[in-house]
Design an enzyme around this catalytic site. Structure first.
Site, mmCIF file in Angstrom:
data_model
loop_
_atom_site.group_PDB
_atom_site.id
_atom_site.type_symbol
_atom_site.label_atom_id
_atom_site.label_comp_id
_atom_site.label_asym_id
_atom_site.label_seq_id
_atom_site.Cartn_x
_atom_site.Cartn_y
_atom_site.Cartn_z
ATOM 1 N N ASP A 68 0.943 -1.236 -0.093
ATOM 2 C CA ASP A 68 -0.025 0.001 -0.059
ATOM 3 C C ASP A 68 0.803 1.354 0.006
ATOM 4 O O ASP A 68 1.366 1.758 0.908
ATOM 5 C CB ASP A 68 -0.743 -0.176 1.427
ATOM 6 N N ILE A 69 0.993 1.986 -1.118
ATOM 7 C CA ILE A 69 1.861 3.101 -1.088
ATOM 8 C C ILE A 69 1.547 4.250 -0.501
ATOM 9 O O ILE A 69 2.224 5.207 -0.218
ATOM 10 C CB ILE A 69 2.035 3.530 -2.584
ATOM 11 N N TYR A 160 -11.167 14.165 -7.736
ATOM 12 C CA TYR A 160 -10.440 13.496 -8.500
ATOM 13 C C TYR A 160 -9.689 14.266 -9.490
ATOM 14 O O TYR A 160 -8.295 14.263 -9.645
ATOM 15 C CB TYR A 160 -11.068 12.336 -9.398
ATOM 16 N N ILE A 193 -10.064 6.354 -20.845
ATOM 17 C CA ILE A 193 -9.431 5.160 -21.281
ATOM 18 C C ILE A 193 -10.089 3.852 -21.104
ATOM 19 O O ILE A 193 -10.974 3.953 -19.858
ATOM 20 C CB ILE A 193 -8.081 4.925 -20.885
#
Length: 259
Positions: A68-69, A160, A193
């Site tokens: 988990d960064i 976001y 995308i």
């Protein structure tokens, strides 16, 4: 000490590339694209199973790392693993991991805001910081993955877009700050995308369909992009041939940002 000497030569050793969010979508395609060029890739993500699928493309070159960064030890673990597994160097860091949820201004809570900012903004800052000594040694490249929507309005999903827009500001700032040390910093800004990011966001199938319809209506090329198309841009900007390119934000969005 600043390093101002130009060096456009390719290293004789395989480059080491760290890609976050590498379990699916753009991150997976990017890991595959770098591995296809002969790089050693640390594929970082939270979930082991998707990372194993990413690594199956080339198990000799892709090392899956489930971490988990956003955790306190996350950035240090990523850098330590990359240096240990890949010859003591990091040449390219791709900050791709991101999350999105269904919250909007009327429904935001501290609990819903914090995970987005922790993953989309704070984690790239702290991971890049942790990787700086290795990047300076290799005269490396940081590639931030943002969004073309960050340059426009995204109703109902402004947090976001705001986090990604902030990452673009950091890209330009870091490009100037780190240039004396031979480190380039660039960003790729995808548009619509075909990735599974919305599948884990809490949106219903109907909501996801509505979002896709809105995205397509604002994309002049009138189709969704493919993760491989974004990966291509990332690899090109990180290549030694792009050694005089820094601070740039490259849209890969079918023309959405200029429409």
């Amino acid at each position: 000490m600043s390093r101002l000497t130009e060096d456009t030569s390719e290293t004789t050793s395989p480059r080491t590339v760290v890609v976050t969010g590498a379990g699916t979508g753009i991150g997976r395609a990017t890991a595959h694209a770098f591995a296809a060029q002969g790089a050693r890739v640390i594929a970082v993500g939270r979930r082991s199973a998707p990372l194993a699928e990413t690594a199956a493309y080339d198990q000799d070159r892709i090392v899956p790392l489930a971490v988990d960064i956003t955790g306190e030890d996350g950035p240090a673990t990523v850098v330590r693993t990359a240096l240990k597994r890949c010859g003591g160097r990091i040449d390219v860091l791709v900050n791709n991991a991101a999350v999105v949820n269904t919250e909007s201004l009327r429904t935001y809570t501290r609990a819903s805001v914090q995970p987005q900012l922790a993953t989309n903004l704070l984690a790239p800052v702290l991971l890049t910081q942790a990787a700086l000594p290795a990047l300076e040694e290799s005269r490396g490249v940081v590639v931030n993955v943002t969004t073309s929507v960050g340059q426009r309005a995204w109703p109902g999903n402004s947090l976001y877009a705001a986090g990604k827009a902030a990452l673009e500001v950091l890209t330009r700032g870091w490009a100037v700050e780190l240039a004396p040390f031979g480190i380039r910093v660039v960003a790729v800004a995808p548009g619509a995308i075909e990735t599974p990011i919305a599948d884990h966001s809490g949106y219903t199938p109907e909501q996801r369909a509505a979002i896709r319809a809105w995205q397509l209506a604002h994309t002049p090329l009138d189709r969704l992009g493919r993760p491989e198309e974004v990966a291509w841009a990332i690899v090109q900007l990180a290549s030694p041939q792009a050694s005089f390119v820094t601070g740039v934000i490259l849209p890969v969005d079918g023309g959405a940002v200029v429409a």
